[in-house]
Design a protein around this motif. Structure first.
Motif, PDB file in Angstrom:
ATOM      1  N   VAL A  96     -13.131   3.476 -10.836  1.00 54.33           N
ATOM      2  CA  VAL A  96     -13.568   4.066  -9.576  1.00 54.33           C
ATOM      3  C   VAL A  96     -12.566   3.694  -8.492  1.00 54.33           C
ATOM      4  CG1 VAL A  96     -15.028   2.108  -8.935  1.00 54.33           C
ATOM      5  CG2 VAL A  96     -15.587   4.361  -8.069  1.00 54.33           C
ATOM      6  N   ALA A  97     -12.452   4.553  -7.491  1.00 57.88           N
ATOM      7  CA  ALA A  97     -11.612   4.264  -6.329  1.00 57.88           C
ATOM      8  C   ALA A  97     -12.501   4.179  -5.094  1.00 57.88           C
ATOM      9  CB  ALA A  97     -10.563   5.356  -6.140  1.00 57.88           C
ATOM     10  N   ILE A  98     -12.183   3.253  -4.220  1.00 54.98           N
ATOM     11  CA  ILE A  98     -12.965   3.085  -2.995  1.00 54.98           C
ATOM     12  C   ILE A  98     -12.046   3.257  -1.783  1.00 54.98           C
ATOM     13  CG2 ILE A  98     -14.870   1.758  -3.953  1.00 54.98           C
ATOM     14  CD1 ILE A  98     -13.405  -0.801  -3.029  1.00 54.98           C
ATOM     15  N   PRO A  99     -11.853   4.486  -1.357  1.00 54.32           N
ATOM     16  CA  PRO A  99     -11.038   4.703  -0.165  1.00 54.32           C
ATOM     17  C   PRO A  99     -11.811   4.275   1.074  1.00 54.32           C
ATOM     18  CG  PRO A  99     -11.918   6.773  -0.933  1.00 54.32           C
ATOM     19  CD  PRO A  99     -12.340   5.734  -1.927  1.00 54.32           C
ATOM     20  N   ALA A 100     -11.171   3.567   1.940  1.00 53.62           N
ATOM     21  CA  ALA A 100     -11.810   3.115   3.172  1.00 53.62           C
ATOM     22  C   ALA A 100     -11.553   4.111   4.288  1.00 53.62           C
ATOM     23  CB  ALA A 100     -11.282   1.749   3.568  1.00 53.62           C
ATOM     24  N   THR A 101     -12.439   4.157   5.232  1.00 58.23           N
ATOM     25  CA  THR A 101     -12.242   4.975   6.420  1.00 58.23           C
ATOM     26  C   THR A 101     -12.944   4.331   7.594  1.00 58.23           C
ATOM     27  OG1 THR A 101     -12.470   7.162   7.411  1.00 58.23           O
ATOM     28  CG2 THR A 101     -14.229   6.466   5.934  1.00 58.23           C
ATOM     29  N   SER A 102     -12.378   4.534   8.753  1.00 55.14           N
ATOM     30  CA  SER A 102     -13.039   4.049   9.970  1.00 55.14           C
ATOM     31  C   SER A 102     -13.748   5.193  10.691  1.00 55.14           C
ATOM     32  CB  SER A 102     -12.008   3.399  10.900  1.00 55.14           C
ATOM     33  OG  SER A 102     -11.027   4.342  11.266  1.00 55.14           O
ATOM     34  N   LYS A 103     -13.654   6.394  10.124  1.00 50.56           N
ATOM     35  CA  LYS A 103     -14.236   7.580  10.752  1.00 50.56           C
ATOM     36  C   LYS A 103     -15.361   8.137   9.863  1.00 50.56           C
ATOM     37  CE  LYS A 103      -9.841   8.683  12.850  1.00 50.56           C
ATOM     38  NZ  LYS A 103      -8.728   9.634  12.920  1.00 50.56           N
ATOM     39  N   PRO A 104     -16.597   8.083  10.348  1.00 51.03           N
ATOM     40  CA  PRO A 104     -17.730   8.576   9.548  1.00 51.03           C
ATOM     41  C   PRO A 104     -17.559  10.029   9.085  1.00 51.03           C
ATOM     42  CG  PRO A 104     -18.518   7.372  11.450  1.00 51.03           C
ATOM     43  CD  PRO A 104     -17.031   7.511  11.623  1.00 51.03           C
ATOM     44  N   GLU A 105     -16.921  10.875   9.883  1.00 52.31           N
ATOM     45  CA  GLU A 105     -16.744  12.276   9.490  1.00 52.31           C
ATOM     46  C   GLU A 105     -15.833  12.436   8.280  1.00 52.31           C
ATOM     47  OE1 GLU A 105     -13.731  11.524  12.820  1.00 52.31           O
ATOM     48  OE2 GLU A 105     -15.820  11.019  12.488  1.00 52.31           O
ATOM     49  N   GLN A 106     -15.029  11.430   7.970  1.00 54.29           N
ATOM     50  CA  GLN A 106     -14.157  11.494   6.803  1.00 54.29           C
ATOM     51  C   GLN A 106     -14.871  11.092   5.510  1.00 54.29           C
ATOM     52  OE1 GLN A 106     -10.779   9.086   7.823  1.00 54.29           O
ATOM     53  NE2 GLN A 106      -9.751  10.801   8.827  1.00 54.29           N
ATOM     54  N   ILE A 107     -16.013  10.483   5.640  1.00 54.83           N
ATOM     55  CA  ILE A 107     -16.757  10.039   4.460  1.00 54.83           C
ATOM     56  C   ILE A 107     -17.201  11.248   3.675  1.00 54.83           C
ATOM     57  CG2 ILE A 107     -18.826   8.860   3.660  1.00 54.83           C
ATOM     58  CD1 ILE A 107     -18.514   6.994   6.063  1.00 54.83           C
TER      59      ILE A 107
END
Length: 107
Positions: A96-107
């Motif tokens: 599995v990959a867990i990309p991080a984001t600081s922007k909820p719209e990118q989730i």
């Protein structure tokens, strides 16, 4: 582990049989885990969680400008972030990959 200098200790722990999953950074620029961690995980049946598939956002950000991902549309890829994830997940040793984001719209 996020520091490749810790890989020797991680390898010892993997060989101990005490763990069932490891987490490592892996992307098109950071491929250090391909040398020992991924082959050993495959050999021992240990799951691999990939962190930083976008290199903390740098890869996706830099690719937004050029080149265009349009040649990849035939494969269902519309944006570079999809291509970067597809590249990581194409490795059969990756669970599995867990990309991080600081922007909820990118989730």
């Amino acid at each position: 582990h996020y520091i490749t200098d810790a890989y020797p200790e991680m390898i010892q722990i993997m060989k101990s049989g005490r763990i069932s999953t490891v987490q490592v950074p892996y992307n098109v620029l950071d491929r250090m885990c391909e040398q020992e961690i991924l082959p050993l995980a495959e050999e021992l049946g240990i799951g691999v969680i990939v962190m930083r598939p976008f290199d903390v956002g740098r890869l996706a950000k830099n690719l937004k400008k050029e080149p265009s991902p349009s040649p990849l549309r035939a494969h269902g890829i519309e944006i570079w972030a999809q291509a970067l994830l597809a590249w990581v997940l194409a490795d059969g040793r990756v669970s599995v990959a867990i990309p991080a984001t600081s922007k909820p719209e990118q989730i």
